[in-house]
Structure formats: C-alpha cells, structure tokens
Design a protein around this motif. Structure first.
Motif, PDB file in Angstrom:
ATOM      1  N   ALA A  14       3.342 -37.193  37.105  1.00 14.00           N
ATOM      2  CA  ALA A  14       4.327 -38.233  37.400  1.00 14.00           C
ATOM      3  C   ALA A  14       4.918 -38.778  36.101  1.00 14.00           C
ATOM      4  O   ALA A  14       4.194 -38.988  35.120  1.00 14.00           O
ATOM      5  N   GLY A  15       6.224 -38.963  36.107  1.00 17.83           N
ATOM      6  CA  GLY A  15       6.929 -39.402  34.916  1.00 17.83           C
ATOM      7  C   GLY A  15       7.461 -38.271  34.073  1.00 17.83           C
ATOM      8  O   GLY A  15       8.241 -38.504  33.138  1.00 17.83           O
ATOM      9  N   GLY A  16       7.042 -37.065  34.370  1.00 11.38           N
ATOM     10  CA  GLY A  16       7.462 -35.900  33.613  1.00 11.38           C
ATOM     11  C   GLY A  16       8.803 -35.358  34.058  1.00 11.38           C
ATOM     12  O   GLY A  16       9.487 -35.948  34.915  1.00 11.38           O
ATOM     13  N   SER A  17       9.163 -34.211  33.490  1.00 13.73           N
ATOM     14  CA  SER A  17      10.474 -33.601  33.742  1.00 13.73           C
ATOM     15  C   SER A  17      10.337 -32.113  34.015  1.00 13.73           C
ATOM     16  O   SER A  17       9.405 -31.462  33.524  1.00 13.73           O
ATOM     17  N   LEU A  18      11.264 -31.610  34.778  1.00 11.97           N
ATOM     18  CA  LEU A  18      11.437 -30.178  35.006  1.00 11.97           C
ATOM     19  C   LEU A  18      12.927 -29.899  35.079  1.00 11.97           C
ATOM     20  O   LEU A  18      13.718 -30.801  35.406  1.00 11.97           O
ATOM     21  N   ARG A  19      13.307 -28.659  34.829  1.00 17.20           N
ATOM     22  CA  ARG A  19      14.692 -28.254  35.028  1.00 17.20           C
ATOM     23  C   ARG A  19      14.724 -27.021  35.918  1.00 17.20           C
ATOM     24  O   ARG A  19      14.217 -25.962  35.553  1.00 17.20           O
ATOM     25  N   LEU A  20      15.346 -27.187  37.069  1.00 14.88           N
ATOM     26  CA  LEU A  20      15.530 -26.062  37.981  1.00 14.88           C
ATOM     27  C   LEU A  20      16.823 -25.342  37.642  1.00 14.88           C
ATOM     28  O   LEU A  20      17.816 -25.959  37.236  1.00 14.88           O
ATOM     29  N   SER A  21      16.805 -24.037  37.837  1.00 16.04           N
ATOM     30  CA  SER A  21      18.005 -23.224  37.677  1.00 16.04           C
ATOM     31  C   SER A  21      18.198 -22.386  38.927  1.00 16.04           C
ATOM     32  O   SER A  21      17.217 -22.022  39.601  1.00 16.04           O
ATOM     33  N   CYS A  22      19.448 -22.069  39.202  1.00 17.34           N
ATOM     34  CA  CYS A  22      19.772 -21.201  40.339  1.00 17.34           C
ATOM     35  C   CYS A  22      20.818 -20.206  39.850  1.00 17.34           C
ATOM     36  O   CYS A  22      21.938 -20.597  39.526  1.00 17.34           O
ATOM     37  N   ALA A  23      20.424 -18.957  39.789  1.00 18.38           N
ATOM     38  CA  ALA A  23      21.326 -17.899  39.361  1.00 18.38           C
ATOM     39  C   ALA A  23      21.948 -17.233  40.578  1.00 18.38           C
ATOM     40  O   ALA A  23      21.247 -16.882  41.538  1.00 18.38           O
ATOM     41  N   ALA A  24      23.256 -17.064  40.530  1.00 17.19           N
ATOM     42  CA  ALA A  24      23.989 -16.472  41.644  1.00 17.19           C
ATOM     43  C   ALA A  24      24.507 -15.098  41.276  1.00 17.19           C
ATOM     44  O   ALA A  24      24.914 -14.863  40.136  1.00 17.19           O
ATOM     45  N   SER A  25      24.486 -14.213  42.249  1.00 12.69           N
ATOM     46  CA  SER A  25      25.024 -12.877  42.031  1.00 12.69           C
ATOM     47  C   SER A  25      26.520 -12.876  42.283  1.00 12.69           C
ATOM     48  O   SER A  25      27.079 -13.803  42.883  1.00 12.69           O
ATOM     49  N   GLY A  26      27.174 -11.813  41.847  1.00 11.14           N
ATOM     50  CA  GLY A  26      28.576 -11.637  42.180  1.00 11.14           C
ATOM     51  C   GLY A  26      29.522 -12.244  41.174  1.00 11.14           C
ATOM     52  O   GLY A  26      29.128 -12.983  40.276  1.00 11.14           O
ATOM     53  N   ARG A  27      30.798 -11.953  41.351  1.00 11.99           N
ATOM     54  CA  ARG A  27      31.830 -12.401  40.417  1.00 11.99           C
ATOM     55  C   ARG A  27      32.659 -13.545  40.959  1.00 11.99           C
ATOM     56  O   ARG A  27      33.666 -13.902  40.378  1.00 11.99           O
ATOM     57  N   THR A  28      32.206 -14.117  42.097  1.00  6.87           N
ATOM     58  CA  THR A  28      32.995 -15.172  42.723  1.00  6.87           C
ATOM     59  C   THR A  28      32.255 -16.502  42.755  1.00  6.87           C
ATOM     60  O   THR A  28      32.510 -17.344  43.595  1.00  6.87           O
ATOM     61  N   PHE A  29      31.347 -16.695  41.818  1.00  7.86           N
ATOM     62  CA  PHE A  29      30.524 -17.910  41.803  1.00  7.86           C
ATOM     63  C   PHE A  29      31.380 -19.155  41.794  1.00  7.86           C
ATOM     64  O   PHE A  29      31.068 -20.148  42.456  1.00  7.86           O
ATOM     65  N   SER A  30      32.472 -19.152  41.061  1.00 12.61           N
ATOM     66  CA  SER A  30      33.311 -20.345  40.941  1.00 12.61           C
ATOM     67  C   SER A  30      34.001 -20.714  42.252  1.00 12.61           C
ATOM     68  O   SER A  30      34.578 -21.793  42.363  1.00 12.61           O
ATOM     69  N   ARG A  31      33.957 -19.851  43.234  1.00 17.41           N
ATOM     70  CA  ARG A  31      34.557 -20.145  44.534  1.00 17.41           C
ATOM     71  C   ARG A  31      33.585 -20.869  45.474  1.00 17.41           C
ATOM     72  O   ARG A  31      33.964 -21.194  46.606  1.00 17.41           O
ATOM     73  N   TYR A  32      32.349 -21.094  45.009  1.00 22.69           N
ATOM     74  CA  TYR A  32      31.341 -21.738  45.846  1.00 22.69           C
ATOM     75  C   TYR A  32      30.988 -23.107  45.295  1.00 22.69           C
ATOM     76  O   TYR A  32      30.693 -23.264  44.109  1.00 22.69           O
TER      77      TYR A  32
END
Length: 123
Positions: A14-32
């Motif tokens: 408790a009090g700590g930190s984490l960083r989640l990441s989500c990698a997306a496939s494809g060339r249309t990521f900016s459309r989502y």
C-alpha cells in the motif's frame, strides 16, 4: 480488429506504484479510443479510466482520480496506466479495452478486451 496485451501488474505494498501497459496490434491503433477496467474477486467489472483517440481527452473513475494517469503513445501502439498511492481496494485484474467509435465509459466499454493483468496491493 485490434488485439490487446497488458503487462506491468504485480504485487506492491500500500502506498506504492505500478505502471500498466497495453500493447495493441495492427496499424490502426490511433482509430481506437482506449480504456482500463478492473474486476476484483466477487465484484463486477468496473471502469477505471479512458482516453480518446488523440490523447487530448481523459476520463477517470472518482476512486482513482488524482492517483492514476492514463496516457497513450500512438507511435508505439501502447496505452499506459501509471498508478500511484495504491490502496488494498485497488487489488483486481486490470483489463485494457478499445472502442472504435466512442470512448469507453462506465457501463459501456468498447468491443475489444485484453486478457488482463493482476494487481495485488498488500496492506
């Protein structure tokens, strides 16, 4: 169609930190538009945060506002969720979510989900 893979979960005090990441496939990521949801044992999946297609607009659940920050890098097809000041009640499986036509919002997520990553916060 987009495929999503989360990473960055783990066990933290408790009090700590984490960083989640989500990698997306494809060339249309900016459309989502992208979002994060979470589900604790015995509870329904709930909205955490969302970000629009360009990253200019964000939206947070009251329970995480001021502690979590959603961001995206369209060049890397990745959305991030740094989480600070973590509490035991943040313990859940965190899911990445993508929506083509609208931002994910409470009760109305996008159509695409990742497999989830476990976050456990000990007291």
């Amino acid at each position: 169609q987009v495929q999503l893979v989360e990473s960055g979960g783990g066990l933290v005090q408790a009090g700590g930190s984490l960083r989640l990441s989500c990698a997306a496939s494809g060339r249309t990521f900016s459309r989502y538009a992208m979002g994060w949801f979470r589900q604790a044992p015995g509870k329904e999946r709930e909205f955490v945060a969302a970000i629009d297609w360009s990253g200019s607009s964000t939206y947070y659940a009251d329970s995480v506002k001021g502690r979590f920050t959603i961001s995206r890098d369209n060049a890397k097809n990745t959305v991030y969720l740094p989480m600070n000041s973590l509490k035991p009640e943040d313990t859940a499986v965190y899911y990445c979510n993508a929506g083509r036509h609208q931002m994910p919002v409470p009760g109305n997520p996008g159509n695409y989900w990742g497999q989830g990553t476990q976050v456990t916060v000990s007291s």
